[in-house]
Design a protein around this motif. Structure first.
Motif, mmCIF file in Angstrom:
data_model
loop_
_atom_site.group_PDB
_atom_site.id
_atom_site.type_symbol
_atom_site.label_atom_id
_atom_site.label_comp_id
_atom_site.label_asym_id
_atom_site.label_seq_id
_atom_site.Cartn_x
_atom_site.Cartn_y
_atom_site.Cartn_z
ATOM 1 N N ALA A 146 6.651 -2.956 8.828
ATOM 2 C CA ALA A 146 6.648 -2.111 10.048
ATOM 3 C C ALA A 146 6.092 -2.717 11.352
ATOM 4 O O ALA A 146 6.502 -2.673 12.367
ATOM 5 C CB ALA A 146 6.536 -0.648 9.709
ATOM 6 N N VAL A 147 4.871 -3.062 11.057
ATOM 7 C CA VAL A 147 3.912 -3.479 11.997
ATOM 8 C C VAL A 147 4.456 -4.840 12.713
ATOM 9 O O VAL A 147 4.570 -4.635 13.813
ATOM 10 C CB VAL A 147 2.573 -3.709 11.603
ATOM 11 N N MET A 148 4.766 -5.426 11.749
ATOM 12 C CA MET A 148 5.330 -7.135 12.152
ATOM 13 C C MET A 148 6.725 -6.663 12.986
ATOM 14 O O MET A 148 6.967 -7.369 13.983
ATOM 15 C CB MET A 148 5.328 -7.887 10.957
ATOM 16 N N ALA A 149 7.609 -5.820 12.507
ATOM 17 C CA ALA A 149 8.720 -5.637 13.351
ATOM 18 C C ALA A 149 8.507 -5.017 14.500
ATOM 19 O O ALA A 149 9.147 -5.284 15.714
ATOM 20 C CB ALA A 149 9.594 -4.677 12.434
ATOM 21 N N ILE A 188 -3.240 -2.856 -0.448
ATOM 22 C CA ILE A 188 -2.543 -2.459 -1.841
ATOM 23 C C ILE A 188 -1.913 -3.802 -2.291
ATOM 24 O O ILE A 188 -1.534 -4.799 -1.584
ATOM 25 C CB ILE A 188 -1.444 -1.235 -1.758
ATOM 26 N N GLY A 189 -1.502 -3.946 -3.629
ATOM 27 C CA GLY A 189 -0.714 -4.876 -4.045
ATOM 28 C C GLY A 189 -1.706 -5.952 -4.390
ATOM 29 O O GLY A 189 -2.779 -6.150 -3.949
ATOM 30 N N LEU A 213 2.069 2.835 2.828
ATOM 31 C CA LEU A 213 0.986 1.517 2.914
ATOM 32 C C LEU A 213 1.802 0.283 2.331
ATOM 33 O O LEU A 213 1.548 -0.720 2.884
ATOM 34 C CB LEU A 213 -0.250 1.718 1.831
ATOM 35 N N ALA A 214 2.814 0.556 1.316
ATOM 36 C CA ALA A 214 3.695 -0.688 0.952
ATOM 37 C C ALA A 214 4.662 -1.072 2.234
ATOM 38 O O ALA A 214 4.865 -2.380 2.286
ATOM 39 C CB ALA A 214 4.336 -0.312 -0.157
ATOM 40 N N ILE A 215 5.075 -0.249 3.067
ATOM 41 C CA ILE A 215 6.023 -0.781 3.976
ATOM 42 C C ILE A 215 5.410 -1.148 5.156
ATOM 43 O O ILE A 215 5.877 -1.490 6.316
ATOM 44 C CB ILE A 215 7.036 0.347 4.238
#
Length: 352
Positions: free
Chosen positions: A18-21, A50-51, A12-14
């Motif tokens: 990843a989606v924007m890339a 999260i975060g 979930l953190a990355i």
């Protein structure tokens, strides 16, 4: 102890990055004729899972910069769809920030509630002494309620001037009302165990308090025990499953009273209380007190858990390890958490 995140939290953190890339790569590959820019808003949308809100806001700002860069690259900076995409990213980011703030507040409240519940559980079901008089003792409690540390089962060990006195009981029902009833029973027992000379008077005093305070059709099954150094254990049974006695040679028995008394709290008139009865209890012997969450645990075929068939698990020299072995086998039998609270108290007569 490792501080690494669980795998699902790492994913979930990355995920926002990843989606924007991926969206950027697809948009560049497809060219300006295909409108993938609004999908950049998925980055801040996933960031809110999260975060904190600051992290969500930073990822939202990064998404806006990415939209601007892609618009310039596609030579569509002045086109309406670019501004629409940027507005979409800004809106999703604002919503994500608000959601993150609310989630953090709920998490803080939940942490506070759990902290209070943990303190309350230590007060109510405080750790039993590892030894008392001639006994070595271990306890186990498994709540049927997810994440709960205590439910409606109860136990206590009191080293009184009149011997070591023990109670283990099971409150009818679940939830906060059951916890309140357990607190009532334990409070009455702790006081009576120190003051009353006879175990029968301890039970009678607890029964009077419970009958006076309980409302409706609530009740508590319980077994009281006393070890006063005579190589015997005295028992009082209020409608509770009979304890398991494991002799030094490995043989087992389940001593039952001549006549079962009704559970605590029913307040039935003209009902005689339980009669005390004694069982031999010599160095090397063990007594396991338990609630019906143990004896009535079922496997996938509906078969009950048989304590007698697994008494050999209590051979471990450490009482806590022995009781943990029983608990692990119980969970294996039920193929998961129990459907009812399961409490156990192991009393082992120390060999001199």
């Amino acid at each position: 102890m490792s501080d690494s995140k669980p795998p699902h939290l790492t994913v979930l953190a990355i995920l926002p990055f990843a989606v924007m890339a991926i969206v950027a790569a697809v948009d560049v590959g497809a060219g300006p004729g295909v409108g993938y820019l609004p999908l950049v808003s998925l980055g801040p949308a996933f960031a809110g899972l999260i975060g904190g809100w600051r992290r969500t806001a930073l990822i939202g700002a990064a998404a806006l910069l990415l939209c601007t860069a892609l618009g310039i690259y596609n030579e569509s900076y002045s086109q309406r769809r670019l501004y629409t995409a940027m507005a979409s990213v800004a809106g999703v980011t604002a919503a994500g920030v608000a959601a993150a703030v609310m989630r953090q507040r709920r998490e803080a409240e939940l942490a506070s509630v759990r902290s209070i519940a943990e303190v309350a559980s230590r007060v109510l079901l405080r750790p039993v002494p590892r030894s008392a008089g001639p006994l070595r003792i271990a306890s186990s409690y498994t709540s049927a309620v997810a994440d709960a540390r205590i439910g409606g089962d109860l136990y206590e060990v009191v080293a009184s001037p009149h011997g070591v006195r023990i109670i283990l009981g099971d409150v009818q029902g679940k939830g906060l009302e059951a916890v309140e009833t357990a607190a009532l029973v334990l409070g009455a027992f702790r006081e009576a165990a120190h003051e009353e000379v006879d175990l029968t008077h301890v039970g009678a005093r607890v029964e009077r308090v419970v009958n006076r305070e309980l409302q409706g059709e609530k009740f508590v099954t319980a077994v009281l025990a006393e070890v006063a150094g005579r190589h015997t254990m005295t028992l009082l049974n209020y409608g509770h499953p009979a304890p398991m006695v494991v002799r030094q040679d490995g043989t087992t028995c389940f001593p039952e009273p001549l006549r079962y008394a009704p559970p605590l709290g029913l307040g039935l008139p003209d009902i005689v209380g339980p009669q005390p009865y004694e069982v031999d209890f010599v160095p090397g012997d063990q007594v396991l007190l338990y609630t019906d969450g143990v004896s009535e645990a079922r496997d996938h075929t509906g078969a009950f858990y048989s304590l007698g068939e697994h008494s050999s698990l209590l051979k471990d020299h450490d009482p806590e390890a022995a009781l943990n072995a029983i608990r692990a086998e119980l969970v294996r039998h039920a193929q998961g958490p129990p459907h009812d609270d399961a409490a156990m108290l192991l009393l082992r007569y120390q060999e001199r």
